[in-house]
Motif scaffolding. Structure first.
Motif, mmCIF file in Angstrom:
data_model
loop_
_atom_site.group_PDB
_atom_site.id
_atom_site.type_symbol
_atom_site.label_atom_id
_atom_site.label_comp_id
_atom_site.label_asym_id
_atom_site.label_seq_id
_atom_site.Cartn_x
_atom_site.Cartn_y
_atom_site.Cartn_z
ATOM 1 N N ALA A 50 0.686 -1.214 0.018
ATOM 2 C CA ALA A 50 -0.111 0.024 -0.002
ATOM 3 C C ALA A 50 0.944 1.479 -0.042
ATOM 4 C CB ALA A 50 -1.007 0.038 1.364
ATOM 5 N N GLY A 51 2.273 1.197 0.204
ATOM 6 C CA GLY A 51 2.976 2.238 0.103
ATOM 7 C C GLY A 51 3.276 2.976 1.178
ATOM 8 N N ILE A 52 2.852 2.311 2.519
ATOM 9 C CA ILE A 52 2.957 2.858 3.840
ATOM 10 C C ILE A 52 4.396 2.515 4.438
ATOM 11 C CG2 ILE A 52 2.110 3.102 6.155
ATOM 12 C CD1 ILE A 52 -0.736 2.180 4.780
ATOM 13 N N PRO A 53 5.398 3.300 4.588
ATOM 14 C CA PRO A 53 6.493 3.012 5.133
ATOM 15 C C PRO A 53 6.146 2.296 6.338
ATOM 16 C CG PRO A 53 6.716 5.291 4.433
ATOM 17 C CD PRO A 53 5.053 4.932 4.443
ATOM 18 N N THR A 54 7.104 1.181 6.521
ATOM 19 C CA THR A 54 6.735 0.226 7.769
ATOM 20 C C THR A 54 8.319 -0.123 8.299
ATOM 21 O OG1 THR A 54 4.834 -0.686 6.577
ATOM 22 C CG2 THR A 54 5.673 -2.082 8.577
ATOM 23 N N TYR A 55 8.171 -0.057 9.576
ATOM 24 C CA TYR A 55 9.460 -0.316 10.355
ATOM 25 C C TYR A 55 9.340 -1.258 11.505
ATOM 26 C CZ TYR A 55 10.973 3.802 7.824
ATOM 27 O OH TYR A 55 11.617 4.821 6.987
#
Length: 302
Positions: free
Chosen positions: A114-119
């Motif tokens: 979805a293009g959400i930066p995930t860390y």
């Protein structure tokens, strides 16, 4: 004797209802919306939202994977600027549950797509440690770390990264907001000093760790917003008295299990929030402690 019988039957009825509710409550998602003030916050980050989730515990019997899917779907709809996953992706992959790592990748992949930066950071169960004295399984942790990285999750271990602001504005110098990720405490991997050495002293930052006890290692004014998991909020808590959980009675030290932790914990200028997580440990129940998604709205500290 009849009175005693009725009392015992009543207690049994209450216990049965609580047990049934404990199996149902894990499917209700509690979204907590909080405001977090960060000194020197860049204008590009003012008002942006950061989501925190934790403790998936994939592989636990009757694990809460359907709720994890619903949380991921919710976050895709909410579209926060970042998603932080504070450890314990899996439960105990070295005990014959070979698909735990693959399931973790499957569940997290939609956030990345979805293009959400995930860390993320690793927790004790990601090292197959269900007790402090258990030896960390470096192989399992390494395989999980690599698989999540390959899936597009930026995994951190005593590292700091400069975050790209929303709308893909390029951070430069003092306009950078940093994310500090700390290693697993039980695996003896938590070293905030290493991570903090990678950013300017006055730079704005978020801090993510798995175990709340790692927070005590941060010097004053270095963690204005720190987030952790690990505790599951106590998992079973007394109604109307959420600060009292089973952990209160079995641990001698002070328990930091849920929400904003009192100012006396940690150094001045630092603030810790503990997320209740999604999954379980030991038993697949939650009472007065539903799974949590935390959404922080970032503000410049006044």
């Amino acid at each position: 004797m009849k009175s005693l019988k009725y009392i015992l039957l009543s207690l049994l009825g209450v216990a049965s209802l609580l047990a049934i509710w404990g199996l149902v409550e894990p499917y209700f998602i509690d979204t907590e919306e909080e405001v977090a003030e960060i000194p020197n916050l860049p204008d590009a980050w003012e008002g942006q939202r950061v989501a925190v989730i934790a403790d998936w515990q994939i592989g636990m019997w009757l694990g809460n994977t359907n709720t994890i899917r619903r949380v991921v779907d919710q976050l895709i709809q909410e579209r926060p600027a970042l998603v932080l996953i504070a450890g314990d992706f899996i439960y105990h992959a070295d005990k014959g549950n070979d698909n735990e790592i693959g399931k973790a990748v499957e569940l997290v992949r939609p956030l990345v797509a979805a293009g959400i930066p995930t860390y993320g950071v690793l927790g004790n169960h990601d090292y197959a440690m269900d007790a402090k004295t258990a030896p960390p399984n470096e192989q399992i942790a390494g395989e999980l770390y690599a698989a999540l990285e390959q899936a597009g999750v930026d995994m951190l271990q005593n590292e700091a990264v400069s975050l790209v602001p929303p709308a893909n504005q390029q951070p430069t110098g003092e306009d950078s907001l940093y994310l500090v990720g700390i290693g697993s405490r039980w695996a003896n991997k938590d070293n905030p000093a290493i991570a903090l050495s990678q950013i300017p002293q006055t730079a704005p930052r978020l801090v993510m760790m798995h175990h709340p006890d790692s927070f005590e290692k941060f010097p004053a004014n270095t963690a204005p917003l720190a987030v952790a998991g690990h505790t599951h909020g106590g998992q079973v808590r007394l109604p109307f008295l959420p600060q009292w959980s089973w952990m209160t009675f079995v641990r001698e030290d002070k328990v930091h299990v849920d929400g904003w932790i009192e100012a006396s914990y940690g150094q001045p200028g630092n603030r810790l929030y503990v997320n209740r997580g999604i999954g379980f440990s030991i038993a697949p129940i939650r009472i007065n402690c539903p799974p949590e998604v935390t959404l922080f709205r970032l503000r410049e500290a006044s």
